[in-house]
Design an enzyme around this catalytic site. Structure first.
Site, PDB file in Angstrom:
ATOM      1  N   GLY A  17       0.814  -1.209   0.000  1.00  0.00           N
ATOM      2  CA  GLY A  17       0.000   0.000   0.000  1.00  0.00           C
ATOM      3  C   GLY A  17       0.843   1.253   0.000  1.00  0.00           C
ATOM      4  O   GLY A  17       1.971   1.266   0.504  1.00  0.00           O
ATOM      5  N   THR A  18       0.271   2.321  -0.574  1.00  0.00           N
ATOM      6  CA  THR A  18       0.964   3.609  -0.629  1.00  0.00           C
ATOM      7  C   THR A  18       0.009   4.661  -1.159  1.00  0.00           C
ATOM      8  O   THR A  18      -1.087   4.344  -1.622  1.00  0.00           O
ATOM      9  CB  THR A  18       2.206   3.520  -1.545  1.00  0.00           C
ATOM     10  OG1 THR A  18       2.970   4.694  -1.405  1.00  0.00           O
ATOM     11  CG2 THR A  18       1.802   3.369  -2.991  1.00  0.00           C
ATOM     12  N   THR A  19       0.440   5.905  -1.118  1.00  0.00           N
ATOM     13  CA  THR A  19      -0.272   6.997  -1.770  1.00  0.00           C
ATOM     14  C   THR A  19       0.758   7.908  -2.427  1.00  0.00           C
ATOM     15  O   THR A  19       1.677   8.392  -1.764  1.00  0.00           O
ATOM     16  CB  THR A  19      -1.099   7.826  -0.774  1.00  0.00           C
ATOM     17  OG1 THR A  19      -2.050   6.988  -0.117  1.00  0.00           O
ATOM     18  CG2 THR A  19      -1.842   8.945  -1.500  1.00  0.00           C
ATOM     19  N   LYS A  50       9.455   7.723  -1.013  1.00  0.00           N
ATOM     20  CA  LYS A  50       9.018   7.088  -2.249  1.00  0.00           C
ATOM     21  C   LYS A  50       9.151   8.006  -3.467  1.00  0.00           C
ATOM     22  O   LYS A  50       8.667   7.674  -4.548  1.00  0.00           O
ATOM     23  CB  LYS A  50       7.562   6.636  -2.109  1.00  0.00           C
ATOM     24  CG  LYS A  50       7.350   5.681  -0.944  1.00  0.00           C
ATOM     25  CD  LYS A  50       5.887   5.373  -0.727  1.00  0.00           C
ATOM     26  CE  LYS A  50       5.701   4.550   0.540  1.00  0.00           C
ATOM     27  NZ  LYS A  50       4.277   4.296   0.834  1.00  0.00           N
TER      28      LYS A  50
END
Length: 216
Positions: A17-19, A50
């Protein structure tokens, strides 16, 4: 039954997961991301940046498998360094995005990664490119990662064409903060990179400095 269940568990895909987000403004771009790296229900890194440097004025935002995404970024960084020496000037943002696209498509069966490429060059100014497998598309803004599904409505409603650099920075921070509050796989701190003709400016916003929303 226990052996079958264990085998199935090991063979199942590990969810990550990430944004990530990138947005253009007149004269540059702003990229942002959260910092949480997860494997299933386990947080394996709380403060990973990131936003990866591809060249002096070109960055990419990473999502998917951290190892795969970092590998692509390192390969493109090396190839852009060689390319810039060959042509005697800074590479174009589209060239970086095309390299990402080509690598992603060539190894689409082996790699699991989605990169948003953004930066500034003297020919096109600030640019944001979406790359996924064989896709390459320039967009005024782009969001990605598991947290993006929680904020599509927000970014569609809040984005306005012609926003200033400061407006874009606040737009990115608000988007990341909202995604982090809704998505359990996104969290930590917020990383921002602002790129224009003068260069790139990196910033880290701690969790207690992020904006809050009505239900917090």
């Amino acid at each position: 039954m226990l052996e079958e269940s264990t085998e199935s568990e090991w063979q199942s895909e590990v969810k990550t997961g990430t944004t990530i987000i990138a947005v253009e403004f007149n004269g540059g771009v702003v990229l942002g991301s959260d910092s949480r790296v997860s494997a299933g229900e386990t947080v394996v890194n709380r403060v990973m940046n990131k936003l990866s440097l591809l060249h002096d004025k070109i960055y990419c935002a990473l999502s998917g498998s951290a190892a795969d995404a970092q590998t692509i970024a390192e390969m493109v960084n090396y190839q852009l360094d060689v390319h810039s020496i060959e042509i005697g000037e800074d590479p174009q943002v589209r060239s970086a995005a095309t390299l990402v696209k080509n690598i992603s498509y060539k190894y689409k069966e082996e790699l699991s990664a989605h990169l948003i490429v953004a930066g500034w060059d003297r020919r096109g100014g600030g640019q944001v490119f979406v790359t996924l497998n064989g896709l390459l598309s320039r967009q005024p803004f782009a969001v990605g990662g598991s947290g993006s599904s929680y904020v599509y409505g927000f970014v569609d409603a809040e984005y306005q064409k012609g926003m200033s650099k400061e407006d874009c920075q606040q737009f990115v921070v608000n988007t990341i903060s909202l995604a982090m509050s809704r998505d359990g796989s996104s969290g930590g701190v917020a990383y921002l990179v602002t790129i224009d003709e003068k260069g790139a400016e990196e910033k880290c916003i701690l969790g207690n400095e992020l904006p809050t929303f009505y239900d917090q």
